[in-house]
Design a protein around this motif. Sequence first.
Motif: not given
Ligand SMILES: CSC[C@H]1O[C@H](OP(=O)(O)O)[C@H](O)[C@@H]1O
Length: 366
Positions: A60-61, A99, A254, A264-265
Amino acid sequence: MLNKNDSSFTGNARSVSAIDWLPEGKLKLLDQRKLPTEEVYIELSTAADAAAAIKDMVVRGAPAIGITAAYGVVLSVLKSGPDSTDQVARDIEVLAASRPTAVNLFWALDRMKRVIQQHESNGSPVEALLQEALLQEAQLIHEQDIAANKKMGASAVALMRARQSTPIRVLTHCNTGALATGGYGTALGVVRRLQEENVLGHVYADETRPWLQGARLTAWELVQEGIPVTLNADVAAGHLMQAGKIDWVVVGADRITANGDTANKIGTYSLAVLAKHHGLKFMVVAPESTIDMQLRTGQDIPIEEREGDEIVAVKGQIIAPQGVHTFNPVFDVTPHDLIDAIVTEKGIIEYPNETKMRALFAKTCD
Ligand SMILES: CSC[C@H]1O[C@H](OP(=O)(O)O)[C@H](O)[C@@H]1O
């Protein structure tokens, strides 16, 4: 399935990569669902496996999702064989559906589709040449992401040092490190650069409920590298700001729209409001692959909602009564006017707005 005795595991987050292409034509992923207690690697051989790994958050990320999807297209062509155009197209659709919020996924798939289209325009693509060209593109996407992260870390720290005295104290949210990218990290890349320049005062890491990327992943990366990190409950962030412990809030992204609104998260928007209230600086760090100039404002960004079981249980421990309703959006949108700086590898936009965004990105996103 490999465990941490795998020869490539060195025990140091700096050298641990979330994503590795294996010479035998497989994709190796660190299963981030099992960190920090277990370092378990899985090997994938199909595009469907890669799509499932993204959907299930094995990886993820935003940037890491794009890189994984790019390698997923390579797996598709390797597996599909000759006259595989239709199957590869179907596989790309499955990857695209994994996603919805991180635009890096669609950006990476578009780059891979352009390679296929270039080969098809040269008559029927020679399978081996197409496979090699797609692997080269996926590896280029991976390498360019790491280079972008290091460039953003350097320029972000230069801006911070120009705006205040050192040392610099940072609060960050979710995980934006080597585990969320091709390596080094976006917001966590800024932390690494602060540490490298010996001007890091301290890092506070939000645990980041409900998936706990901060507690399980960011703390893991920083502790392994000896970077001074304190883990705090998400709800303690305002208290830390009120107590004067924070200089900058630094987060990843994101999807960033044409006016600078940033998805973002979940919880990022609250941090931005708190930072504004306390007169602190709020920085978004994201490569150009996160910019979506096709969307004018953050209202247009699809926000992923995940299953309620991610809220009512923690590592299998039930923490809410049977039958409770749940609401689990895993991203939110921070309006551009709450953001002091958006740092990309193409440049920094202070106090972002559509005019400034188009001046920097219009030429590459039309
Ligand atoms: C390098 S930005 C990563 C970004 O993605 C994360 O979401 P997720 O863990 O659900 O994929 C989060 O929004 C981070 O800031």
